[in-house]
Each structure stands twice: as structure tokens, then as C-alpha cells.
Design an enzyme around this catalytic site. Structure first.
Site, PDB file in Angstrom:
ATOM      1  N   PHE A   1      -8.605  17.995 -31.242  1.00 10.34           N
ATOM      2  CA  PHE A   1      -7.161  18.260 -31.264  1.00 10.34           C
ATOM      3  C   PHE A   1      -6.379  16.972 -30.988  1.00 10.34           C
ATOM      4  CE2 PHE A   1      -3.143  20.161 -30.554  1.00 10.34           C
ATOM      5  CZ  PHE A   1      -3.185  21.482 -30.962  1.00 10.34           C
ATOM      6  N   PHE A   2      -6.846  16.176 -30.021  1.00  7.12           N
ATOM      7  CA  PHE A   2      -6.150  14.926 -29.721  1.00  7.12           C
ATOM      8  C   PHE A   2      -6.238  13.953 -30.896  1.00  7.12           C
ATOM      9  CE2 PHE A   2      -6.586  16.228 -25.219  1.00  7.12           C
ATOM     10  CZ  PHE A   2      -5.300  15.944 -24.774  1.00  7.12           C
TER      11      PHE A   2
ATOM     12  N   PHE B   1       2.082  22.635 -28.706  1.00  7.66           N
ATOM     13  CA  PHE B   1       1.158  22.474 -27.587  1.00  7.66           C
ATOM     14  C   PHE B   1       0.024  23.501 -27.651  1.00  7.66           C
ATOM     15  CE2 PHE B   1      -0.400  22.391 -23.223  1.00  7.66           C
ATOM     16  CZ  PHE B   1      -0.387  21.029 -22.959  1.00  7.66           C
TER      17      PHE B   1
ATOM     18  N   ARG C   1      -4.591   7.494 -22.237  1.00 11.31           N
ATOM     19  CA  ARG C   1      -3.623   7.880 -23.269  1.00 11.31           C
ATOM     20  C   ARG C   1      -2.180   7.629 -22.828  1.00 11.31           C
ATOM     21  NH1 ARG C   1      -4.107  11.003 -27.826  1.00 11.31           N
ATOM     22  NH2 ARG C   1      -2.281  12.177 -28.513  1.00 11.31           N
TER      23      ARG C   1
END
Length: 307
Positions: free
Chosen positions: A41-42, A144, A284
Site C-alpha cells: 500500500f505504501f 486512508f 518516511r
């Protein structure tokens, strides 16, 4: 992420650690599948971002279509030429092995809406549209993936919850608040990077543009919302746990369902500590150490999956 960047940065990004702190008690194979899906997902989020930054609408449209297709037929996309598409297919097939088809179908529906929300964000960012606060909050619940992470509580607990339980206001409110905290805290921690990149999708930015706040006031408002979310969750958690206890009606099924709901609600609480830890440990968000505060040093700016 090129291979050398994986070796240099992957562990420090802590993507799988985030899930390990959330889905506590999940069987190892379930936790591994969720953690790998989270890492995917990231990476998808970064590809989406690069397609926006480098004005690649055709590449994004192609990827959007392929992800929708792979989600509906993952078995047929395991060897797709785009590793991101193949990675989604692999992830969902593993996730689909734990619970009945009804759960798989629900997860699929929810993720289709997430893909479309990313498309709306693509449009907003490429056209410079800052959504109003209420509009942004609605869209943020999708970008999200609030209901995806909530769905994944169930394979962690080893039981698909009936619709009457999932949709119960006490259960649903606790679930929503756990995810709202995560999304808003993410906005707070992402704000320096997103301001540097002339972003439009952040609650702080919507507060500045549409509520006339200064940046300092918007940050203060974000912090206030985060704190209020924590306070509201503590109350909602108590109600959800009482609801879980009430499901134990003396039958084997009731006892099983009560235990599963209690496990899910307990892990909603874990989302707070895991998200907080992640945002202060993951590379990140360490923008002050980046050469360009708007661009993570581990991403590739090359278009991918073009063939």
C-alpha cells in the site's frame, strides 16, 4: 523502489512494524499477509504521488484500471509485467485464504472505493483543488482506507463478524475513531513534506485555505482534533467492550462472537500506539534529513508499468 534503495531504506521505513503493532494476536500467516499488503500500500501510494508530481495522467489511468482488474481476478495477475499489479494480486489472494467469500467480497468492494478515492485525489492535486474541510474528511476516510484496516481485524481475530455486529453503532464508532486518529496524525506528521511539495490534500492545508487559519493555527487545530479523537475513543471503547460482553448469551456461538469482537476492539486501541510510534520511527517522515523536503530519497521518479 530500486534494489539498492530497498537495501538501504526498507527496514528503516518500518512498514511491516506498523501492522505488527496493530493486529496483535493474529496468527503468524495472517500477520505476515497483512504486513506485506501494508508495505504494498505504501509503495502504491508513492507511485501515485510520483505520477502526480511528474504529470503522468496516462500512467495513472493505466495503473488504476489494472488494479481494479487485478482486484477482481487476482489469480490471473500474479505474473503481471507491472510488479505493483502482481503484488496486489499476490496480497489479496493470501488475504482471501483466511475467511469466507463473503468477507473477501466485502474487502474487494471496499478496496475498489479506495482506488477511486485515489483517482479523485489525483484530479484534485493535478488541478490544484484544495477540498473543503468536510469534503476532505469524507475523502480521507477512503484514501486512508479506514474500512480496509477495520476489515482486517476480523482475520486477525479468526472470525468474520456478522453485519449486525459490524454495523452496530458502538462497534462502528470505536472503529471509525481509531482510524480518524491515524489519518489526522498522519496529516500532522506529513504536513512539512506536503507543504514543500505544494500539496493540496492535507487537513491542515484545508483548514488554512477554507477556514482562514494561519499555518500555526492549523497545526494547533490538528493537534486539538487528534487529542479529542483520543478522548472520544476511550469512551467509545468502553461502550464497544460492553457490547462485546453482551454478545455472550450462553451459547458456544455467542461466546465465540463475544471473544472475537473484544479482540477487534482491543486492537483498535493498539492502532493509537502503533501509529504514534511509526510516525516517529519511520524514515518516511524525516524530511529534515532529505536533500529535497518534498521528495523521499528512496523513491524512483521513473514511470513504472508502462508496457
Amino acid at each position: 523502489m530500486p534494489a539498492d534503495k530497498v537495501a538501504e531504506y526498507a527496514d528503516g521505513l518500518c512498514y511491516t512494524d506498523l501492522m505488527a503493532g496493530y493486529y496483535i494476536g493474529a496468527p503468524d500467516e495472517v500477520l505476515q499477509a497483512i504486513a506485506d499488503y501494508s508495505a504494498w500500500f505504501f509503495v502504491w501510494d508513492d507511485r501515485h504521488d510520483r505520477d502526480i508530481v511528474h504529470d503522468r495522467p496516462a500512467a495513472w489511468r493505466r495503473l488504476r484500471f489494472r488494479l481494479h482488474t487485478a482486484l477482481d481476478a487476482p489469480q490471473q495477475h500474479l505474473r503481471h509485467q507491472d510488479p505493483l499489479v502482481a503484488g496486489l494480486a499476490d496480497s489479496v489472494l493470501r488475504l482471501f485464504s483466511f475467511l469466507p467469500d463473503t468477507w473477501n467480497e466485502r474487502f474487494t468492494r471496499h478496496f475498489h472505493t479506495v482506488i477511486e478515492a485515489y483517482d479523485q485525489e489525483f484530479t484534485n492535486r493535478t488541478e490544484g483543488i484544495v477540498p473543503g474541510v468536510d469534503e476532505y474528511l469524507r475523502l480521507r476516510r477512503l484514501t486512508f482506507a479506514h474500512w480496509i484496516w477495520t476489515d482486517l481485524l476480523e482475520p486477525s481475530a479468526g472470525l468474520e463478524l456478522p453485519a449486525a455486529v459490524r454495523n452496530n453503532v458502538k462497534y462502528r464508532r470505536a472503529a471509525l475513531l481509531s482510524q480518524e486518529f491515524a489519518a489526522w496524525y498522519n496529516d500532522l506528521c506529513s504536513l512539512p513534506k506536503e507543504l514543500a511539495g505544494d500539496e493540496v490534500h492535507n487537513l491542515g492545508i484545508s483548514l488554512v485555505v477554507h477556514h482562514g487559519l494561519t499555518l500555526e493555527q492549523a497545526i494547533s487545530e490538528l493537534r486539538t482534533r487528534v487529542l479529542e479523537c483520543i478522548e472520544q475513543f476511550v469512551e467509545a471503547e468502553r461502550a464497544a467492550l460492553r457490547f462485546a460482553d453482551g454478545l455472550a448469551d450462553g451459547t458456544v456461538r455467542g461466546k465465540e462472537l463475544s471473544a472475537a469482537v473484544r479482540a477487534c476492539v482491543t486492537n483498535m486501541r493498539n492502532w493509537f500506539s502503533s501509529v504514534y510510534w511509526f510516525h516517529h520511527e519511520s524514515g518516511r517522515y524525516r524530511v529534515d534529513s532529505w536533500e529535497d523536503r518534498s521528495t523521499p530519497p528512496y523513491v524512483s521518479n521513473e514511470a513504472a508499468g508502462e508496457k
